[in-house]
Design a protein around this motif. Structure first.
Motif, PDB file in Angstrom:
ATOM      1  N   GLU A 276       0.829  -1.204   0.000  1.00  0.00           N
ATOM      2  CA  GLU A 276       0.000   0.000   0.000  1.00  0.00           C
ATOM      3  C   GLU A 276       0.861   1.251   0.000  1.00  0.00           C
ATOM      4  N   LEU A 277       1.962   1.212   0.748  1.00  0.00           N
ATOM      5  CA  LEU A 277       2.889   2.346   0.768  1.00  0.00           C
ATOM      6  C   LEU A 277       3.475   2.592  -0.606  1.00  0.00           C
ATOM      7  N   MET A 278       3.898   1.533  -1.283  1.00  0.00           N
ATOM      8  CA  MET A 278       4.470   1.680  -2.623  1.00  0.00           C
ATOM      9  C   MET A 278       3.445   2.246  -3.596  1.00  0.00           C
ATOM     10  N   GLU A 279       2.218   1.764  -3.512  1.00  0.00           N
ATOM     11  CA  GLU A 279       1.164   2.256  -4.406  1.00  0.00           C
ATOM     12  C   GLU A 279       0.898   3.736  -4.155  1.00  0.00           C
ATOM     13  N   GLN A 280       0.804   4.104  -2.895  1.00  0.00           N
ATOM     14  CA  GLN A 280       0.561   5.505  -2.551  1.00  0.00           C
ATOM     15  C   GLN A 280       1.733   6.374  -2.965  1.00  0.00           C
ATOM     16  N   PHE A 281       2.947   5.868  -2.743  1.00  0.00           N
ATOM     17  CA  PHE A 281       4.159   6.594  -3.089  1.00  0.00           C
ATOM     18  C   PHE A 281       4.222   6.860  -4.595  1.00  0.00           C
ATOM     19  N   CYS A 282       3.873   5.870  -5.390  1.00  0.00           N
ATOM     20  CA  CYS A 282       3.945   6.008  -6.847  1.00  0.00           C
ATOM     21  C   CYS A 282       2.826   6.878  -7.409  1.00  0.00           C
ATOM     22  N   MET A 283       1.667   6.854  -6.789  1.00  0.00           N
ATOM     23  CA  MET A 283       0.513   7.578  -7.312  1.00  0.00           C
ATOM     24  C   MET A 283       0.447   9.025  -6.834  1.00  0.00           C
ATOM     25  N   ASP A 284       1.003   9.277  -5.635  1.00  0.00           N
ATOM     26  CA  ASP A 284       0.822  10.596  -5.026  1.00  0.00           C
ATOM     27  C   ASP A 284       2.064  10.954  -4.223  1.00  0.00           C
ATOM     28  N   LEU A 285       3.202  11.034  -4.901  1.00  0.00           N
ATOM     29  CA  LEU A 285       4.523  11.031  -4.279  1.00  0.00           C
ATOM     30  C   LEU A 285       4.649  11.926  -3.053  1.00  0.00           C
ATOM     31  N   TYR A 286       4.857  13.230  -3.227  1.00  0.00           N
ATOM     32  CA  TYR A 286       5.236  14.043  -2.086  1.00  0.00           C
ATOM     33  C   TYR A 286       4.119  14.301  -1.086  1.00  0.00           C
ATOM     34  N   PRO A 287       2.856  14.448  -1.511  1.00  0.00           N
ATOM     35  CA  PRO A 287       1.828  14.585  -0.478  1.00  0.00           C
ATOM     36  C   PRO A 287       1.711  13.348   0.408  1.00  0.00           C
ATOM     37  N   ALA A 288       2.068  12.200  -0.140  1.00  0.00           N
ATOM     38  CA  ALA A 288       1.915  10.960   0.612  1.00  0.00           C
ATOM     39  C   ALA A 288       3.169  10.628   1.405  1.00  0.00           C
ATOM     40  N   SER A 289       4.291  10.545   0.732  1.00  0.00           N
ATOM     41  CA  SER A 289       5.542  10.175   1.386  1.00  0.00           C
ATOM     42  C   SER A 289       6.690  10.894   0.704  1.00  0.00           C
ATOM     43  N   ASN A 290       7.622  11.375   1.492  1.00  0.00           N
ATOM     44  CA  ASN A 290       8.824  11.995   0.948  1.00  0.00           C
ATOM     45  C   ASN A 290       9.940  10.959   0.980  1.00  0.00           C
ATOM     46  N   PRO A 291      10.641  10.732  -0.112  1.00  0.00           N
ATOM     47  CA  PRO A 291      11.614   9.635  -0.160  1.00  0.00           C
ATOM     48  C   PRO A 291      12.931   9.910   0.549  1.00  0.00           C
ATOM     49  N   SER A 292      12.984  10.908   1.399  1.00  0.00           N
ATOM     50  CA  SER A 292      14.209  11.224   2.131  1.00  0.00           C
ATOM     51  C   SER A 292      14.438  10.212   3.252  1.00  0.00           C
ATOM     52  N   ALA A 293      15.690  10.082   3.661  1.00  0.00           N
ATOM     53  CA  ALA A 293      16.024   9.165   4.745  1.00  0.00           C
ATOM     54  C   ALA A 293      15.732   9.774   6.107  1.00  0.00           C
ATOM     55  N   TRP A 294      15.751  11.105   6.185  1.00  0.00           N
ATOM     56  CA  TRP A 294      15.854  11.763   7.487  1.00  0.00           C
ATOM     57  C   TRP A 294      14.558  12.198   8.147  1.00  0.00           C
ATOM     58  N   ASN A 295      13.426  12.022   7.567  1.00  0.00           N
ATOM     59  CA  ASN A 295      12.179  12.367   8.251  1.00  0.00           C
ATOM     60  C   ASN A 295      11.444  11.116   8.723  1.00  0.00           C
ATOM     61  N   LYS A 296      12.201  10.083   9.016  1.00  0.00           N
ATOM     62  CA  LYS A 296      11.620   8.783   9.351  1.00  0.00           C
ATOM     63  C   LYS A 296      12.329   8.158  10.548  1.00  0.00           C
ATOM     64  N   CYS A 297      11.634   7.233  11.183  1.00  0.00           N
ATOM     65  CA  CYS A 297      12.247   6.398  12.210  1.00  0.00           C
ATOM     66  C   CYS A 297      12.024   4.948  11.813  1.00  0.00           C
ATOM     67  N   TYR A 298      13.102   4.196  11.747  1.00  0.00           N
ATOM     68  CA  TYR A 298      13.079   2.820  11.261  1.00  0.00           C
ATOM     69  C   TYR A 298      13.298   1.852  12.426  1.00  0.00           C
ATOM     70  N   ARG A 299      12.550   0.769  12.435  1.00  0.00           N
ATOM     71  CA  ARG A 299      12.929  -0.325  13.318  1.00  0.00           C
ATOM     72  C   ARG A 299      14.209  -0.906  12.741  1.00  0.00           C
ATOM     73  N   THR A 300      15.232  -1.015  13.559  1.00  0.00           N
ATOM     74  CA  THR A 300      16.566  -1.383  13.069  1.00  0.00           C
ATOM     75  C   THR A 300      16.541  -2.687  12.279  1.00  0.00           C
ATOM     76  N   GLN A 301      15.728  -3.613  12.699  1.00  0.00           N
ATOM     77  CA  GLN A 301      15.634  -4.902  12.003  1.00  0.00           C
ATOM     78  C   GLN A 301      15.260  -4.724  10.537  1.00  0.00           C
ATOM     79  N   LEU A 302      14.460  -3.696  10.235  1.00  0.00           N
ATOM     80  CA  LEU A 302      14.053  -3.446   8.853  1.00  0.00           C
ATOM     81  C   LEU A 302      15.249  -3.109   7.966  1.00  0.00           C
ATOM     82  N   LEU A 303      16.260  -2.477   8.552  1.00  0.00           N
ATOM     83  CA  LEU A 303      17.415  -2.021   7.770  1.00  0.00           C
ATOM     84  C   LEU A 303      18.473  -3.105   7.575  1.00  0.00           C
ATOM     85  N   GLN A 304      18.318  -4.228   8.201  1.00  0.00           N
ATOM     86  CA  GLN A 304      19.320  -5.285   8.066  1.00  0.00           C
ATOM     87  C   GLN A 304      19.445  -5.720   6.606  1.00  0.00           C
TER      88      GLN A 304
END
Length: 239
Positions: free
Chosen positions: A170-198
């Protein structure tokens, strides 16, 4: 005596007490290069967070100005600060170096010429506590050239959209259809569960490395939340 034991037992079992004592470690990774003019404001915004269980990883990416000495001075003053001095390799290499030594259960990024709202990390942790299935939370950004009337720390979201947890698809679909209003592809406005980044690294020697990174990462996301508070102050066209 029995009443005292019962009181303590009830306190330990209470949701409010658990929320208070369970404070996961959060790693804040700051790549630093030629930002001496802005660095104190950046680091101070992290040190002064309302959430205290953090490790602050300052990555001096071979900066030729006084940034390296400033990093060491902060480390001498606050035991939560860790410093990496490395030869200049670029933003991606600096971020990767920080991820390599991060020990937090969660990771967030901050660029050395920007700063974050003092309640940012506490807010992130509240989101993860409210929705334990989350592995990624994104917040809003204030761009200095935007002309927006909102302030850092202010919520600008649609109340009806709050708490809407998305899957990676759903995130990918929203990101592709409505990029910046939905999600900004920057690394720094997010908090990641460390396991996700492995297993995920920022590609070195690329432009738009954030976008490339997120496009590889988003399909792996199990649960995502857009937190509509403006937490990140992004300095555009700094002098």
């Amino acid at each position: 005596m029995i009443d005292s034991i019962q009181f303590v037992t009830e306190l330990l079992m209470s949701t409010s007490f658990k929320t208070y004592v369970v404070m996961p470690l959060v790693s804040v990774i700051i790549p630093i290069y030629k930002v001496e003019k802005y660095l104190a404001e950046c680091i101070d915004s992290v040190i002064n967070q309302t959430y205290h269980n953090i490790e602050i990883i300052l990555v001096d990416d071979g900066s030729p100005d006084g940034c390296g000495a400033m990093c060491d001075a902060y480390a001498a003053q606050d035991e939560r600060v860790r410093v990496i001095h490395r030869p200049n390799g670029g933003l991606s290499a600096a971020r990767n170096s920080g991820v390599d030594i991060a020990t937090g259960e969660f990771i967030t990024f901050l660029d050395g010429d920007d700063w974050m709202y003092r309640g940012t990390i506490e807010g992130y942790m509240q989101c993860f506590a409210k929705h334990p299935e989350l592995d990624l939370v994104e917040s809003r950004i204030y761009f200095t050239d935007s002309g927006e009337s909102c302030n850092v720390g202010e919520s600008i979201g649609d109340p009806q959209a709050e708490d809407r947890v998305l899957t990676g698809a759903e995130l990918m679909e929203q990101f592709c259809m409505d990029l910046y209003p939905a999600s900004n592809p920057s690394a720094w406005n997010k908090c990641y569960r460390t396991q996700l980044l492995q297993g995920h690294r920022f590609s070195e020697g690329r432009v738009y490395e954030d976008l490339e990174f997120q496009l590889r990462l988003y399909p792996q996301v199990k649960a995502y939340l857009l937190w509509p508070q403006v937490n990140y102050y992004y300095r555009v066209n700094r002098m």
